[in-house]
Design an enzyme around this catalytic site. Sequence first.
Site, PDB file in Angstrom:
ATOM      1  N   CYS A   2     -21.869  12.039 -16.498  1.00 42.86           N
ATOM      2  CA  CYS A   2     -22.542  11.456 -17.645  1.00 42.86           C
ATOM      3  C   CYS A   2     -21.485  11.030 -18.648  1.00 42.86           C
ATOM      4  O   CYS A   2     -20.308  11.364 -18.510  1.00 42.86           O
ATOM      5  CB  CYS A   2     -23.502  12.458 -18.292  1.00 42.86           C
ATOM      6  N   GLY A  28     -23.263   6.568 -16.268  1.00 43.02           N
ATOM      7  CA  GLY A  28     -24.665   6.930 -16.099  1.00 43.02           C
ATOM      8  C   GLY A  28     -25.582   5.782 -16.442  1.00 43.02           C
ATOM      9  O   GLY A  28     -25.458   5.194 -17.515  1.00 43.02           O
ATOM     10  N   ASN A 101     -21.953  16.628 -20.364  1.00 42.00           N
ATOM     11  CA  ASN A 101     -21.515  16.048 -19.096  1.00 42.00           C
ATOM     12  C   ASN A 101     -21.021  17.176 -18.217  1.00 42.00           C
ATOM     13  O   ASN A 101     -20.092  17.888 -18.585  1.00 42.00           O
ATOM     14  CB  ASN A 101     -20.394  15.029 -19.328  1.00 42.00           C
ATOM     15  N   GLY A 102     -21.648  17.341 -17.044  1.00 37.49           N
ATOM     16  CA  GLY A 102     -21.208  18.393 -16.143  1.00 37.49           C
ATOM     17  C   GLY A 102     -22.386  19.121 -15.539  1.00 37.49           C
ATOM     18  O   GLY A 102     -23.512  18.615 -15.496  1.00 37.49           O
ATOM     19  N   TYR A 257     -12.864   7.490  -8.640  1.00 37.33           N
ATOM     20  CA  TYR A 257     -14.054   6.644  -8.741  1.00 37.33           C
ATOM     21  C   TYR A 257     -14.705   6.625 -10.115  1.00 37.33           C
ATOM     22  O   TYR A 257     -15.068   5.562 -10.616  1.00 37.33           O
ATOM     23  CB  TYR A 257     -15.090   7.099  -7.714  1.00 37.33           C
TER      24      TYR A 257
END
Length: 501
Positions: A2, A28, A101-102, A257
């Site tokens: 995210c 995201g 995020n995570g 990526y």
Amino acid sequence: MCGIVGIVGKSNVNQALYDALTVLQHRGQDAAGIVTSHDGRLFLRKDNGLVRDVFHQRHMQRLVGHMGIGHVRYPTAGSSTSAEAQPFYVNSPYGITLAHNGNLTNVEQLAKEIYESDLRHVNTNSDSEVLLNVFAHELAQRGKLQPTEEDVFAAVTDVHNRCVGGYAVVAMVTGYGIVGFRDPHGIRPIVFGQRHTDEGVEYMIASESVSLDVLGFTLIRDLAPGEAVYITEDGKLHTRQCATNPSLTPCIFEHVYLARPDSIIDGVSVYKARLRMGEKLADKILRERPEHDIDVVIPIPDTSRTAALELANHLGVKFREGFVKNRYIGRTFIMPGQAARKKSVRQKLNAIELEFRGKNVMLVDDSIVRGTTCKQIIQMAREAGAKNVYFCSAAPAVRYPNVYGIDMPSAHELIAHNRSTQDVADLIGADWLIYQDLPDLIEAVGGGKIKIENFDCAVFDGKYVTGDVDEAYLNKIEQARNDASKVKTQAVSAIIDLYNN
């Protein structure tokens, strides 16, 4: 995966938060949200969709205040309904909003503790809401009418003591300030910076440095593992190490990526790391196939382009753009469902026959996860007239699930799981296949001017840095989060939304 952002400014921050989220959109595409604070009141807008679709002029006009946080989401834990969109909010203490995020690996234990001991209610399946309630509870334990930076840092310390997993967080304490913090292993990235205006200094916290660059902020640095930064509403900056034994083991897949190439993560240029990946791949090709007959190197847009260019240079082979990308189609890797990924590939890419006809083509991708995309692309290359189609991956074989916030939860969905390189080559239809070696990838990312000795490479080697992931845990998340479960959840949610509307 995210994207998060927080800004303490000297004027309304709604437009800056919007702009930052558009820069982080690659992290995201499922949902987006912004919350701002003005005169002790919160103003929130969040929904499913891209940033440009969630926020219209009428929404932006209501997001007043010189302090706020934002989030772009793709679904990992929880579902992809609008109820899971962030930021999340709790009213006690002070009114706290949080974006994350995570992924937490001990979320079930925490949810039980929150209900039985903290006496708090969690309204969604999102581990982000669990994390918010843990932080809120620990801040409330300070018992202060007005929290100080010492109280905030003490609460973050307690969060680290209770929460396990990978997490980068921004949270806003209404009327007081914004805090950002990172897990003690530094798995997920987070940076902060500043810019000078006529009214004074403004501060920004974000997932990637590129969002600071675009908005004219100067990068100060990454948050260290376990560290927290607290920026008060009046613009005072405080930092503190809040973990007992922090150890930097960032997620190496960010460089492969997830991150934009123009970002710098933990002092490492993503662009330069990808150049080095291309060099390492070329060296391996020359070792294993010194008599190769590659006529042209073609990247699969966009993430692999940097590595492919350097690979071609190192091999002394022509580099060509053989695919045209429709930029209005989302990233196939993060689409929630195998059917959606399959449908989107040919809508997303179209081959230029001139670059394929009668040639031995080396296609380069950043990684091979499920194999859905590369199999179809290889077929497209053959249909365009390629004589032979070779394939190489800038990353090693992805054989294991990710549990720290990337949607690779089910081992059976990973094409390389329990398969040899030749097996994968046969399945995707390549004449031959080259994977990056893990030591070469580690050297490519961690071998620049900034030396990083250890990375989270769990998707490649199955070694989970938090030490709490076992076969039982992996089986549980596979059952809960495989594609079939997601599709079913989305179908039920769609019916509920239809009924409610």
